[in-house]
Design a protein around this motif. Structure first.
Motif, PDB file in Angstrom:
ATOM      1  N   UNK A 143       0.855  -1.185   0.000  1.00 37.01           N
ATOM      2  CA  UNK A 143       0.000   0.000   0.000  1.00 37.01           C
ATOM      3  C   UNK A 143       0.889   1.231   0.000  1.00 37.01           C
ATOM      4  N   UNK A 144       0.410   2.294  -0.575  1.00 35.71           N
ATOM      5  CA  UNK A 144       1.188   3.543  -0.585  1.00 35.71           C
ATOM      6  C   UNK A 144       1.377   4.049   0.836  1.00 35.71           C
ATOM      7  N   UNK A 145       2.564   4.537   1.129  1.00 34.47           N
ATOM      8  CA  UNK A 145       2.820   5.050   2.458  1.00 34.47           C
ATOM      9  C   UNK A 145       4.287   5.306   2.710  1.00 34.47           C
ATOM     10  N   UNK A 146       4.570   5.722   3.937  1.00 30.38           N
ATOM     11  CA  UNK A 146       5.939   5.935   4.374  1.00 30.38           C
ATOM     12  C   UNK A 146       6.548   4.620   4.829  1.00 30.38           C
ATOM     13  N   UNK A 147       7.780   4.385   4.430  1.00 31.88           N
ATOM     14  CA  UNK A 147       8.467   3.143   4.800  1.00 31.88           C
ATOM     15  C   UNK A 147       9.872   3.459   5.286  1.00 31.88           C
ATOM     16  N   UNK A 148      10.272   2.753   6.339  1.00 29.04           N
ATOM     17  CA  UNK A 148      11.642   2.841   6.829  1.00 29.04           C
ATOM     18  C   UNK A 148      12.470   1.759   6.152  1.00 29.04           C
ATOM     19  N   UNK A 149      13.576   2.168   5.576  1.00 29.08           N
ATOM     20  CA  UNK A 149      14.470   1.234   4.892  1.00 29.08           C
ATOM     21  C   UNK A 149      15.841   1.319   5.553  1.00 29.08           C
ATOM     22  N   UNK A 171      22.607   2.052   7.150  1.00 32.18           N
ATOM     23  CA  UNK A 171      22.136   3.358   6.671  1.00 32.18           C
ATOM     24  C   UNK A 171      20.618   3.345   6.731  1.00 32.18           C
ATOM     25  N   UNK A 172      20.026   4.417   7.265  1.00 29.05           N
ATOM     26  CA  UNK A 172      18.576   4.442   7.465  1.00 29.05           C
ATOM     27  C   UNK A 172      17.925   5.533   6.622  1.00 29.05           C
ATOM     28  N   UNK A 173      16.815   5.164   5.984  1.00 29.95           N
ATOM     29  CA  UNK A 173      16.059   6.090   5.143  1.00 29.95           C
ATOM     30  C   UNK A 173      14.575   5.970   5.482  1.00 29.95           C
ATOM     31  N   UNK A 174      13.865   7.083   5.422  1.00 30.27           N
ATOM     32  CA  UNK A 174      12.404   7.049   5.470  1.00 30.27           C
ATOM     33  C   UNK A 174      11.910   7.651   4.161  1.00 30.27           C
ATOM     34  N   UNK A 175      11.202   6.856   3.373  1.00 30.79           N
ATOM     35  CA  UNK A 175      10.811   7.282   2.029  1.00 30.79           C
ATOM     36  C   UNK A 175       9.335   6.979   1.793  1.00 30.79           C
ATOM     37  N   UNK A 176       8.789   7.661   0.792  1.00 33.05           N
ATOM     38  CA  UNK A 176       7.417   7.395   0.367  1.00 33.05           C
ATOM     39  C   UNK A 176       7.447   6.469  -0.838  1.00 33.05           C
ATOM     40  N   UNK A 177       6.715   5.362  -0.761  1.00 32.08           N
ATOM     41  CA  UNK A 177       6.588   4.440  -1.878  1.00 32.08           C
ATOM     42  C   UNK A 177       5.112   4.240  -2.192  1.00 32.08           C
ATOM     43  N   UNK A 221      38.154  -3.728  -7.549  1.00 33.95           N
ATOM     44  CA  UNK A 221      37.173  -2.995  -8.340  1.00 33.95           C
ATOM     45  C   UNK A 221      36.307  -2.145  -7.415  1.00 33.95           C
ATOM     46  N   UNK A 222      36.293  -0.824  -7.581  1.00 30.65           N
ATOM     47  CA  UNK A 222      35.480   0.025  -6.687  1.00 30.65           C
ATOM     48  C   UNK A 222      33.991  -0.209  -6.899  1.00 30.65           C
ATOM     49  N   UNK A 223      33.259  -0.361  -5.806  1.00 33.12           N
ATOM     50  CA  UNK A 223      31.812  -0.539  -5.894  1.00 33.12           C
ATOM     51  C   UNK A 223      31.188  -0.377  -4.514  1.00 33.12           C
ATOM     52  N   UNK A 224      29.872  -0.363  -4.455  1.00 32.15           N
ATOM     53  CA  UNK A 224      29.136  -0.371  -3.190  1.00 32.15           C
ATOM     54  C   UNK A 224      28.580  -1.763  -2.992  1.00 32.15           C
ATOM     55  N   UNK A 225      28.785  -2.301  -1.786  1.00 29.46           N
ATOM     56  CA  UNK A 225      28.328  -3.665  -1.504  1.00 29.46           C
ATOM     57  C   UNK A 225      27.292  -3.626  -0.384  1.00 29.46           C
ATOM     58  N   UNK A 226      26.133  -4.226  -0.643  1.00 28.22           N
ATOM     59  CA  UNK A 226      25.032  -4.291   0.328  1.00 28.22           C
ATOM     60  C   UNK A 226      24.829  -5.734   0.747  1.00 28.22           C
ATOM     61  N   UNK A 227      24.803  -5.979   2.070  1.00 29.42           N
ATOM     62  CA  UNK A 227      24.668  -7.349   2.575  1.00 29.42           C
ATOM     63  C   UNK A 227      23.308  -7.659   3.167  1.00 29.42           C
ATOM     64  N   UNK A 228      22.617  -6.664   3.678  1.00 28.06           N
ATOM     65  CA  UNK A 228      21.299  -6.870   4.280  1.00 28.06           C
ATOM     66  C   UNK A 228      20.419  -5.652   4.005  1.00 28.06           C
ATOM     67  N   UNK A 229      19.120  -5.913   3.913  1.00 30.92           N
ATOM     68  CA  UNK A 229      18.149  -4.826   3.722  1.00 30.92           C
ATOM     69  C   UNK A 229      16.933  -5.112   4.594  1.00 30.92           C
TER      70      UNK A 229
END
Length: 850
Positions: A271-277, A340-346, A399-407
């Motif tokens: 559903x549309x709303x604010x989500x913490x990522x 890293x913490x984000x609050x976004x609208x999806x 090789x330079x890059x961003x690595x994400x292990x958990x979401x």
């Protein structure tokens, strides 16, 4: 559960309104009206001095038979009785003032005394014609909201950004008129667009106000981070999809690692709303020993991680999509992974995607280069495998890059007191069934930007009651009524309520015109209150409200849109340069930086009431680290990306200063591949001086025909001008463009052109020139001095016309020149201040008239 009206059902119910769209625009008749006084004046003989001057210096080229440059002065005379005569008079005044006519090669030239006498005579003729020539065409065609204004209005009414919905993504592409997107005659409403309005209203209301109430949920992803195409094999072999990796900036040509999605969350949020990522991420190998030039990025800057929405049903989830506004951004740590913490609208169905905004410009090319140049560091079989990257992301690879292990994702997050949309539409207490009609009426006043009429209330009540009779719940009936209101001509159009007999706009119409001019959005409560008290009919009150609106951050809507129109910055990037030769343009996202410089400079002049002459030449600008490097400024060594844009001095930098020294202007006036004095000269003529050159005759060959032996663009143009059909226009256009030849297609300073094949040296740039008036310049700095010294008034007049056209929704006409001249003189008297110019325009008779 009550049914929800479909767009088709809405269109059927709304059919009476649809039929109105054919009659919504007033047609400008363009008739010239003469008063009795002008008819009597027409009987007076033309002044002998004018007749002799024109006969001696003008008619050889501009008689009825020759009409060189499409100008015929044989029938021109005083007093001025027609709009065409007024245009000719202004044209002659401009040419004589600049000294461009008669041309230097003419047989006879007037003395300065003769020239000044005729200029004075013509100005008196123009002044005496004021009030005797009027055009009923000088009236704004009633227009609809542009797509930009439409989205801004909905965001205001619903209390939250709506760009995540992409409501206008499928709308027909709008046709700007001379780059201005507010001109009424160009804002056509087709049947297809009407369908899109229905669908957009339905989607917005149901998504934001009709969404089901869901308890917050949580998701935790620790693996199966599959990535496609060239990344699939290496990621499986290296870590069995344990990590989500970003290797390049978004929207590259090859698209290998610019977007990171969650494979197990393709269905998106419920559903549309604010989500913490929360993202567990680390910047890998920012200290790599590989040559930084391979990647085209600045390794002294920390890596950035951004969040954008994605929709697996719309396009490849790992490719760019039409709806992907940046929702959030953060710096990624180097030493170890951190949360890293984000609050976004999806929106419902959207899944978060992760991007590397300041990443390498192209992953595939980077891998190929590293494998080739550092092959001795790897197993020979792997190093020779082309785009294989397994060995580059494991073991000794750097090789330079961003690595994400958990979401982690959690939401929708409850909003205390109700959602922003609920409060914005229905008020602080949210929807109240017993107050439904009152709440709908209140929303209607804000949406229609005026008090509701009895007919408005009756239509709202009829729709609401009809839905109730069909067994809809009170809330659903209210939502369906909202959809109809958002498709009403009263919402979609600037539907003037001023009495047809009145030539001046009433207070509510002025409130809308003023707020959309300076905010690109509906009037706020204070402006509506001023309209209700009928204060806005007083120019002093308009000036007072103008000062308030200009001081508000929402003025950014005007600044961005007006610069897109006036300077055509909207087209920046429409002809992008080749990636291989202009990597920095892409690697550092220069288009965004270029636009920001111009916007900040404009806002600075607005705030300080700085002189508009600073648009022509200035000893400062605004730059961030990217532009400081592009311009070769000393601040490139001290600025960090995190510092953003700063005011920087150009006192010792004659290569810059003013609009024509800004990379955004220099890029949009080029063609992306090479520079052309003709292209840039036309741009300067139209956008700085306000002179639109005539199109080349059909018989003129394209530039490039018969240019054997020419080594530079100046040589080619010299051969081109040998054709008499070309010479007249190029005599005026080319000098405006030659001055900018020291700038390459993205605005970098150069002293030579690209080296040709073979042993020949690179041709030197020649940025000297001579105006049609005989004024000469030795380069860019001298050119700007001439503009400031002799063309400031011409520039000010053009800027005034452009703003008035943008603010009123119509192009200026010859009969508007009287008021425009009053504005220019007032601005000149106040030191050419930009805020003064804006204020004088908005208090003028032109702005306050229909």
């Amino acid at each position: 559960m009550s049914k929800v009206w479909s767009p088709l059902a809405l269109r059927t119910i709304f059919a009476p309104f649809a039929s109105l769209r054919l009659g919504l625009g007033r047609i400008a008749l363009g008739l010239v009206v003469f008063t009795e006084a002008s008819a009597l004046a027409a009987d007076a003989p033309a002044p002998k001095a004018l007749s002799q001057f024109v006969g001696k210096y003008c008619l050889k080229c501009h008689d009825a038979a020759t009409q060189k440059g499409d100008r015929e002065f044989e029938t021109f005379k005083l007093p001025l009785t027609t709009e065409a005569g007024l245009i000719d008079a202004k044209d002659i005044i401009d040419q004589l003032t600049l000294g461009e006519m008669p041309p230097p090669k003419a047989e006879h030239h007037p003395t300065d005394d003769e020239r000044l006498a005729i200029i004075r005579l013509l100005r008196e003729g123009v002044a005496s014609a004021r009030g005797t020539i009027a055009s009923t065409g000088a009236r704004t065609v009633m227009r609809r909201l542009s797509n930009r204004e439409y989205e801004n209005t909905l965001a205001t009414l619903f209390g939250r950004r709506v760009d995540t919905l992409g409501l206008t993504a499928d709308f027909p592409k709008e046709k700007a008129s001379e780059h201005i997107d507010t001109i009424g005659k160009s804002l056509v409403t087709s049947g297809f667009l009407l369908d899109q309005y229905f669908q957009a209203a339905n989607r917005l209301v149901e998504t934001r106000l009709g969404r089901p109430e869901l308890a917050p949920q949580s998701w935790h992803f620790t693996g199966n981070f599959r990535q496609y195409e060239e990344l699939t094999g290496p990621h499986k072999a290296a870590f069995n999809y344990k990590f989500l990796c970003l290797y390049e900036q978004p929207n590259t040509d090859t698209r290998q690692g610019g977007y990171g999605h969650i494979e197990d969350f393709l269905k998106g949020v419920p559903v549309s709303g604010l989500y913490d990522i929360e993202v567990h991420a680390q910047a890998m190998h920012r200290d790599t020993h590989y040559d930084a030039a391979i990647f085209g990025i600045d390794f002294s800057e920390p890596f950035l991680l951004g969040v954008v929405p994605g929709d697996a049903t719309k396009n490849h989830i790992h490719y760019p999509q039409a709806i992907e506004p940046l929702l959030a951004q953060a710096v990624v740590p180097d030493e170890k992974p951190e949360w890293l913490k984000f609050r976004v609208w999806l929106e419902a169905g959207q899944t978060p995607r992760f991007i590397f905004p300041n990443g390498p410009y192209e992953s595939r090319a980077s891998v190929l280069q590293v494998n080739k140049r550092y092959k001795d560091e790897f197993d020979a079989k792997l190093a020779n495998a082309g785009v294989v990257r397994t060995h580059l992301i494991t073991g000794t690879g750097k090789l330079p890059h961003i690595r994400i292990g958990e979401i982690k994702i959690a939401g929708p997050i409850p909003e205390p007191g109700g959602s922003a949309e609920e409060i914005a539409v229905f008020g602080a207490g949210g929807f109240q069934p017993k107050q439904a009609l009152a709440q709908l009426y209140a929303f209607g006043t804000r949406a229609y930007r005026r008090p509701l009429t009895n007919a408005d209330r009756a239509a709202i009540r009829k729709t609401y009651d009809k839905r109730i009779s069909e067994k809809a719940t009170p809330r659903q009936a209210a939502l369906d009524t909202l959809k109809l209101m958002l498709c009403s001509p009263s919402f979609l159009y600037f539907s003037e309520i001023t009495d047809e007999k009145e030539t001046k706009l009433g207070p509510y119409d002025l409130a809308s015109r003023l707020s959309y001019a300076l905010w690109g959005a509906p009037p706020d409560r204070e402006l509506m209150a001023a309209a209700a008290a009928r204060k806005l009919t007083d120019p002093k009150e308009i000036s007072k409200q103008t000062a308030r609106l200009l001081a508000d951050d929402r003025v950014g809507g005007f600044v961005n849109a007006f610069l897109d129109a006036w300077l055509n910055l909207r087209d920046l990037g429409s002809q992008p340069p080749p990636r291989e030769s202009m990597r920095v343009y892409y690697a550092e996202n220069l288009p965004e930086a270029m636009k920001t410089e111009v916007r900040l400079f404009f806002r600075d002049l607005l705030k300080s009431n700085g002189s508009v002459r600073l648009f022509l030449d200035a000893d400062y600008t605004f730059a961030d680290k990217r532009l400081a490097k592009l311009y070769g400024l000393p601040e490139q060594k001290t600025l960090r990306i995190a510092d953003g844009f700063q005011r920087v001095s150009l006192a010792d930098k004659q290569q810059r200063g003013g609009l024509l020294g800004m990379a955004g202007v220099l890029t949009v006036s080029a063609n992306g591949v090479e520079t052309s004095p003709v292209t840039r000269g036309v741009w300067v003529s139209e956008n700085i001086l306000g002179i639109k050159p005539p199109p080349p005759p059909d018989v003129v060959p394209a530039l490039g025909a018969d240019v054997s032996g020419a080594t530079t663009i100046r040589d080619r143009l010299a051969k081109h001008r040998a054709d008499p059909a070309c010479a007249e226009c190029h005599r005026k256009i080319d000098p405006l463009g030659f001055s900018l030849e020291n700038f390459d297609p993205i605005g970098r300073w150069r002293t030579t052109y690209a080296k040709p094949k073979g042993s020949a040296a690179a041709p030197k740039v020649d940025a000297t020139g001579e105006f049609g008036s005989g004024e000469t310049y030795a380069g860019f700095h001298d050119f700007k001095n001439i503009l400031v010294g002799s063309r400031t008034d011409m520039f000010t007049r053009h800027l005034t016309k452009q703003f008035l056209s943008y603010a009123t929704g119509r192009h200026m006409e010859a009969v508007d020149e009287f008021v425009i001249e009053d504005i220019v003189q007032a601005v000149k008297k106040d030191g050419y201040g930009l805020r003064t110019l804006i204020t004088e325009c908005l208090a003028s008779e032109i702005f306050r008239s229909r």
